[in-house]
Each structure stands twice: as structure tokens, then as C-alpha cells.
Design a protein around this motif. Structure first.
Motif, short mmCIF file in Angstrom:
data_model
loop_
_atom_site.label_atom_id
_atom_site.label_comp_id
_atom_site.label_asym_id
_atom_site.label_seq_id
_atom_site.Cartn_x
_atom_site.Cartn_y
_atom_site.Cartn_z
N PHE A 104 33.36 -17.06 -18.20
CA PHE A 104 32.56 -17.00 -16.99
C PHE A 104 31.99 -18.36 -16.60
N GLY A 105 31.87 -18.57 -15.30
CA GLY A 105 31.13 -19.70 -14.79
C GLY A 105 29.64 -19.37 -14.76
N PRO A 106 28.82 -20.35 -14.36
CA PRO A 106 27.37 -20.15 -14.37
C PRO A 106 26.87 -19.25 -13.24
N SER B 32 40.26 -2.41 -25.16
CA SER B 32 39.59 -3.42 -25.95
C SER B 32 38.11 -3.39 -25.59
N PHE B 34 34.12 -5.23 -25.86
CA PHE B 34 33.48 -6.53 -25.89
C PHE B 34 31.95 -6.39 -25.81
N TYR B 36 29.07 -9.06 -24.36
CA TYR B 36 28.75 -10.34 -23.75
C TYR B 36 27.23 -10.53 -23.78
N GLN B 38 24.00 -12.81 -21.96
CA GLN B 38 23.59 -13.65 -20.83
C GLN B 38 22.18 -14.17 -21.07
N GLU B 42 21.86 -18.42 -17.10
CA GLU B 42 23.21 -18.81 -17.46
C GLU B 42 24.22 -17.71 -17.15
N GLY B 43 25.49 -18.05 -17.21
CA GLY B 43 26.54 -17.06 -17.04
C GLY B 43 26.75 -16.27 -18.31
N LEU B 44 27.65 -15.31 -18.23
CA LEU B 44 27.93 -14.48 -19.40
C LEU B 44 28.78 -15.24 -20.42
N LEU B 46 31.01 -14.59 -24.08
CA LEU B 46 31.54 -13.60 -25.01
C LEU B 46 30.83 -13.73 -26.35
N LYS B 49 34.25 -9.23 -30.01
CA LYS B 49 35.19 -8.28 -29.43
C LYS B 49 35.90 -7.52 -30.55
N THR B 51 39.68 -5.07 -30.73
CA THR B 51 40.82 -4.65 -29.92
C THR B 51 41.45 -3.33 -30.35
N PHE B 89 25.54 -7.21 -22.62
CA PHE B 89 26.41 -6.33 -21.85
C PHE B 89 27.57 -5.86 -22.73
N ARG B 93 38.03 -3.41 -21.64
CA ARG B 93 39.19 -3.85 -20.86
C ARG B 93 40.24 -2.77 -20.99
N PHE B 100 38.25 -5.34 -16.31
CA PHE B 100 37.10 -5.25 -17.19
C PHE B 100 36.04 -4.39 -16.51
N PHE B 102 32.01 -3.28 -17.00
CA PHE B 102 30.79 -3.66 -17.69
C PHE B 102 29.75 -2.55 -17.65
#
Lengths: 113, 112
Positions: A104-106, B32, B34, B36, B38, B42-44, B46, B49, B51, B89, B93, B100, B102
Motif C-alpha cells: 500500500f501507498g500512504p 488466503s 492476512f 494488516y 495501520q 500511515e498506509g496499511l 502487511l 499471512k 495461505t 485489519f 484474498r 481482497f 477487508f
């Protein structure tokens, strides 16, 4: 390895204006995703590209949202005209063609007033 | 359809407490799974995980085991730190595809 880049990081616009977001995925990643994350919720997929073709845009509000991925690399997401309920963080993510992980980006935080 | 359910937050713990965040899923086939994380602003990222059934994902002291019989993927950590404060989160998948899905996220606050 550079990560997913997004710009701008923040944007404030008035309702009925238009806005565009840009995403540059990780080099070599064939799949690119745009998500909308409303405050307090999980990301919701808007559109998924594989190279420059659309794989899934079933949740994209096509009357006001559009996205393109020219040349299968960078992508832009546009909203025109914006509504108050579009206020959210717009996340871009990428993955390799058969990869099992998204990066992911920000995000771009959009506020519509 | 495919969906992910997580325990509602916020979860507030003291440092060094044991953490469990529940996650259950509904999916066709064998997805699969996961987790995540955050962090604020910031972004998420990983976190871990798995599978296939009975796989255990682990990272940074966090663990989760893919339980097919209970369709669950609960996140655990034996001793949380203040730096673990974030939103977590759970996601799946879909098999044979790259979609995906969430969960809504669970906010964790760890107090010193």
C-alpha cells in the motif's frame, strides 16, 4: 526497492469541484488497486487493474468516479463532481501478477466541504 | 459473498498484556488470509499471512493460525507494547482471483 507512491497526501475541495489522485506502483507490479477508506471502516475496493486493463470496477461509482492506467504503470483516479460523502482516504496498492501480497501507498486524505 | 468480521474496538490494554483480536470469514473455496496494520497517519502494512489451513503466520511477536473448521484467523500477541497501538485489519484474498476483502478494523490502544 521503492514503495508505492501517491500524491497529493492531502486535498481539501468544495462539493461539486473535481479532484484527481495519482499513484505510482512498485516497479514491475502488474496489478494495481484503488481503495476508498472512510473513517472508522476498512478499505473498500473501487477498481482493480491488471496491466492497463480493468479487472474489477463493480464498486466504482461510475457517474462521478473514473480511473485510468495508461501504459500499465501509473494510475490516476478522478472524482467529478465531488460530494460530501466522498471525504475519505484513497489508498493505492500494487501486487505482482501472481503475488499474494499487496503493498500500500500512504494514501491521499480527501476532505470535501 | 465473501466477507470478514472482526471484533469491535477499541481495545485498550496495558503494556505487557496478552492480546487477542478475533477474525472470522466467509468465503467460497479456500482463501488466503492476512492481517494488516495501520499506524496513525500511515498506509496499511502487511503484518502476517497464511495461505492454507493450519498454516501459522507470525511476525514481530504476532501470530495467527488459519482454522478452516471454524473459519477463523485470530490475531494474538503474548506481550503488547505501546508501539503496537494501531488499527488492525483482517483480510482475505479469494482463491483463483486477486480480490481482497477487508474487515472493518480493530483499534488497539496500549497504555504504559
Amino acid at each position: 526497492e521503492a514503495g508505492v507512491a501517491q500524491s497529493p497526501r492531502y486535498k481539501i475541495i468544495e462539493k461539486r469541484q473535481s479532484v484527481a489522485f495519482w499513484c505510482n506502483p512498485i516497479s514491475g507490479h502488474a496489478t494495481l488497486y484503488w481503495y476508498q477508506q472512510i473513517l472508522g471502516q476498512g478499505p473498500k475496493l473501487l477498481i482493480q487493474f491488471q496491466n492497463n486493463g480493468v479487472v474489477d470496477d463493480s464498486q466504482l461509482p461510475k457517474d462521478r468516479f473514473s480511473a485510468e492506467r495508461l501504459k500499465g504503470v501509473d494510475s490516476t483516479l478522478k472524482i467529478q463532481p465531488a460530494k460530501l460523502e466522498d471525504s475519505a482516504v484513497y489508498l493505492c496498492a500494487s501486487s505482482s501478477l501472481w503475488g499474494n501480497e499487496q503493498y500500500f501507498g500512504p494514501g491521499t486524505r480527501l476532505t470535501v466541504t | 459473498g465473501n466477507s470478514v468480521t472482526q471484533m469491535e474496538g477499541p481495545v485498550t490494554l496495558s503494556e505487557e498484556a496478552f492480546l487477542t483480536i478475533n477474525c472470522t470469514y466467509t468465503a467460497t473455496g479456500y482463501p488466503s488470509l492476512f492481517w494488516y496494520v495501520q499506524y496513525p497517519g500511515e498506509g496499511l502494512q502487511l503484518l502476517l499471512k497464511a495461505t492454507k489451513a493450519d498454516d501459522k503466520g507470525s511476525n514481530k511477536g504476532f501470530e495467527a493460525t488459519y482454522r478452516k473448521e471454524t473459519t477463523s484467523f485470530h490475531l494474538e500477541k503474548g506481550s503488547v507494547q505501546v508501539s503496537d497501538s494501531a488499527v488492525y485489519f483482517c483480510a482475505l484474498r479469494t482463491p483463483y482471483g486477486q480480490n481482497f476483502v477487508f474487515g472493518p478494523g480493530t483499534r488497539l490502544s496500549v497504555l504504559p
